[in-house]
Design a protein around this motif. Structure first.
Motif, PDB file in Angstrom:
ATOM      1  N   MET A 124       0.844  -1.191   0.000  1.00  0.00           N
ATOM      2  CA  MET A 124       0.000   0.000   0.000  1.00  0.00           C
ATOM      3  C   MET A 124       0.886   1.250   0.000  1.00  0.00           C
ATOM      4  O   MET A 124       1.883   1.299   0.723  1.00  0.00           O
ATOM      5  CB  MET A 124      -0.902  -0.009   1.240  1.00  0.00           C
TER       6      MET A 124
ATOM      7  N   CYS B  88       2.283   5.007   0.810  1.00  0.00           N
ATOM      8  CA  CYS B  88       2.304   5.747   2.076  1.00  0.00           C
ATOM      9  C   CYS B  88       1.128   6.714   2.193  1.00  0.00           C
ATOM     10  O   CYS B  88       0.619   6.939   3.289  1.00  0.00           O
ATOM     11  CB  CYS B  88       3.614   6.521   2.206  1.00  0.00           C
TER      12      CYS B  88
ATOM     13  N   GLU C 248      -1.826   6.240   1.408  1.00  0.00           N
ATOM     14  CA  GLU C 248      -3.003   5.507   1.856  1.00  0.00           C
ATOM     15  C   GLU C 248      -2.789   4.913   3.247  1.00  0.00           C
ATOM     16  O   GLU C 248      -3.757   4.699   3.986  1.00  0.00           O
ATOM     17  CB  GLU C 248      -3.351   4.398   0.859  1.00  0.00           C
ATOM     18  N   ILE C 249      -1.542   4.643   3.600  1.00  0.00           N
ATOM     19  CA  ILE C 249      -1.249   4.126   4.939  1.00  0.00           C
ATOM     20  C   ILE C 249      -1.499   5.210   5.986  1.00  0.00           C
ATOM     21  O   ILE C 249      -1.973   4.931   7.093  1.00  0.00           O
ATOM     22  CB  ILE C 249       0.205   3.624   5.022  1.00  0.00           C
ATOM     23  N   ARG C 250      -1.201   6.472   5.639  1.00  0.00           N
ATOM     24  CA  ARG C 250      -1.283   7.570   6.605  1.00  0.00           C
ATOM     25  C   ARG C 250      -2.677   7.710   7.241  1.00  0.00           C
ATOM     26  O   ARG C 250      -2.772   7.765   8.476  1.00  0.00           O
ATOM     27  CB  ARG C 250      -0.863   8.880   5.953  1.00  0.00           C
TER      28      ARG C 250
ATOM     29  N   ALA D 172      -3.214   4.905   9.643  1.00  0.00           N
ATOM     30  CA  ALA D 172      -2.361   5.056  10.828  1.00  0.00           C
ATOM     31  C   ALA D 172      -2.942   6.110  11.773  1.00  0.00           C
ATOM     32  O   ALA D 172      -2.994   5.911  12.993  1.00  0.00           O
ATOM     33  CB  ALA D 172      -0.946   5.447  10.407  1.00  0.00           C
TER      34      ALA D 172
ATOM     35  N   THR E  64      -3.857  -6.846  11.762  1.00  0.00           N
ATOM     36  CA  THR E  64      -4.632  -6.541  10.553  1.00  0.00           C
ATOM     37  C   THR E  64      -6.037  -7.131  10.616  1.00  0.00           C
ATOM     38  O   THR E  64      -6.987  -6.541  10.110  1.00  0.00           O
ATOM     39  CB  THR E  64      -3.910  -7.070   9.306  1.00  0.00           C
TER      40      THR E  64
ATOM     41  N   LEU F 191       1.217  -1.547  10.382  1.00  0.00           N
ATOM     42  CA  LEU F 191       1.599  -0.595   9.335  1.00  0.00           C
ATOM     43  C   LEU F 191       2.701  -1.165   8.453  1.00  0.00           C
ATOM     44  O   LEU F 191       2.724  -0.934   7.238  1.00  0.00           O
ATOM     45  CB  LEU F 191       2.047   0.721   9.966  1.00  0.00           C
TER      46      LEU F 191
ATOM     47  N   LEU G  49       1.160  -3.352   5.879  1.00  0.00           N
ATOM     48  CA  LEU G  49       0.574  -2.603   4.769  1.00  0.00           C
ATOM     49  C   LEU G  49       1.646  -2.126   3.802  1.00  0.00           C
ATOM     50  O   LEU G  49       1.426  -2.091   2.586  1.00  0.00           O
ATOM     51  CB  LEU G  49      -0.216  -1.409   5.307  1.00  0.00           C
ATOM     52  N   LEU G  50       2.809  -1.763   4.330  1.00  0.00           N
ATOM     53  CA  LEU G  50       3.905  -1.289   3.481  1.00  0.00           C
ATOM     54  C   LEU G  50       4.535  -2.418   2.678  1.00  0.00           C
ATOM     55  O   LEU G  50       4.946  -2.223   1.537  1.00  0.00           O
ATOM     56  CB  LEU G  50       4.970  -0.605   4.348  1.00  0.00           C
TER      57      LEU G  50
END
Length: 450
Positions: free
Chosen positions: A89, A91, A93-95, A98, A120, A184, A187-188
């Motif tokens: 994913m 960053c 979209e991760i933000r 998070a 998750t 996280l 996801l990365l």
């Protein structure tokens, strides 16, 4: 809709307003049910939407089985990543994910509640189509007050388990930040940062990527000797990781090889683990990795707290505002962040109080005896037997991490074993009965170095 060791989740409908709900049907009644109800009762003072936690409606019995009704959500992050064929994913979209989860953990921390199972599977999308990045924290089956958690309890899924759980150190809300950091990272990467099928390999990769915990942490751990052994080489740490052969000899469990990230030696390598298409994305990934470093600190006392992480440049995007070359990327990232119902103004405020009529009027109150009043308290000698009596403890929170350096006498002779009573041994067996850390012959020495 789903099934686990606790029971199953089925789809239902409230008769008063025809609203679809998710009903958690538990396999049995008992202390676990009352513990979850107590946790849900505690967090009911929070505004579920603003604090990004699942909305609990009511509990009832159906054919003798306890049931709990929650708001209907979409799919969890693990399933969502599966629909993406495990593609990493970005960053941007991760933000928002998070940030929403940090707000949730900050709200729980303000109530002194530890979720204990952040992963998750326990983060769900509200609406994958209309609000693709709107998430909520679910499953409070293992949640409890931080002050009731005993040192040495077995919590968290293997791939998301904090060092203090592995070593047997005091447990605080910091374990939730570790779980979020691992989430996280998933996801990365599109895969778990640490392996989930072998406890030894999980600890080995943790040491390989993050470094070995400090000697004082290993020394203070009740279960450190499952993974670490003393060494007396001058100029080196007092402990080293056991080899697979030593681990098998001590526990009776074979290790298995595993993980595509066998060459990963530090978190900084995550910056270039996948190709980037723009310098802005590279800078954003650096900021995310810096946040992960704070969330995955091996020392729980030094780990970032939710309110601190909410001020991190990755969340505030301050690193993108400093360079006009990142303007387009910044605008796109801000648009993604707008899917969250959380506003910056709520950071640092007290939890939101839910209206009284939102609470089930016939909500059962857990009987006092379900809180296990006679649950044995960790014996003082298990809190690091060699802690000097004159050493002051930190005033902010209890700690059992002795600050010590090896003396010449220690370098020349091993420490004697710590005597354990039958009550201590019985307690350790109860705490670790479902763990594969130790074979039965080693329980008696589990809290002291041989």
């Amino acid at each position: 809709m789903g099934e686990g060791s606790y029971g199953k989740v089925v789809k239902g409908q409230k008769l008063d307003d025809k609203r679809n709900v998710a009903i958690k049907v538990l396999k049995r009644d008992g202390e676990d049910v009352w513990r979850e109800l107590n946790a849900l009762r505690t967090i009911a003072v929070l505004d579920a939407d603003l604090c990004n936690v699942v909305q609990f409606y009511e509990c009832f019995n159906s054919m003798g089985r306890p049931c709990m009704a929650f708001e209907m959500l979409d799919l969890d992050l693990y399933q969502f990543m599966g629909t993406r064929k495990w593609a990493p994913m970005p960053c941007s979209e991760i933000r928002p994910i998070a940030k929403q989860l940090l707000v949730a953990l900050d709200a729980l921390a303000s109530l002194g509640v530890v979720h204990s199972d952040v992963k998750t599977d326990n983060v769900m999308l509200v609406d994958a189509v209309n609000q693709p990045l709107r998430v909520k924290l679910i499953d409070f089956g293992l949640a409890r007050s931080a002050v009731t958690i005993l040192q040495g309890e077995l919590l968290q899924a293997v791939a998301y388990r904090a060092p203090e759980i592995w070593l047997g150190l005091p447990i605080t809300e910091a374990i939730d930040m570790w779980g979020l950091g691992c989430t996280l990272a998933f996801l990365l990467l599109g895969i778990n940062l640490f392996p989930s099928h072998c406890e030894y390999q999980t600890v080995r990769f943790m040491v390989q990527i993050l470094g070995q915990p400090e000697d004082r942490l290993i020394q203070a751990g009740m279960f450190s000797q499952a993974f670490f052994v003393r060494q007396f080489a001058p100029g080196r740490p007092r402990f080293r990781l056991r080899t697979p052969e030593e681990y098998f000899a001590g526990t009776g469990y074979q290790t298995t090889a595993c993980s595509p990230f066998t060459t990963l030696s530090c978190l900084d390598q995550l910056v270039h683990i996948h190709p980037h298409h723009h310098d802005s994305e590279l800078e954003d990934r650096k900021a995310l990795v810096d946040l992960l470093k704070g969330m995955l600190d091996l020392d729980g006392r030094l780990r970032l707290r939710p309110h601190e992480a909410l001020q991190h440049p990755f969340i505030s995007m301050s690193h993108l505002r400093q360079d006009p070359r990142h303007t387009q990327y910044l605008i796109a990232s801000q648009q993604n962040l707008e899917v969250s119902a959380v506003k910056d103004s709520i950071q640092g405020q007290m939890p939101f109080v839910a209206p009284k009529d939102s609470l089930s009027p016939d909500w059962p109150v857990a009987p006092k005896e379900s809180l296990s009043p006679d649950w044995p308290v960790a014996p003082k000698e298990s809190l690091s037997p060699d802690w000097p009596a004159s050493s002051p403890k930190p005033s902010t929170e209890p700690s059992v991490y002795p600050e010590e350096s090896p003396s010449p006498e220690e370098a020349s002779s091993p420490e004697p074993s710590v005597a354990r009573t039958d009550e201590d041994v019985e307690r350790l067996v109860r705490l670790r009965c479902c763990s594969s850390f130790f074979s039965g012959k080693r329980f008696a020495s589990a809290a002291g170095w041989e």
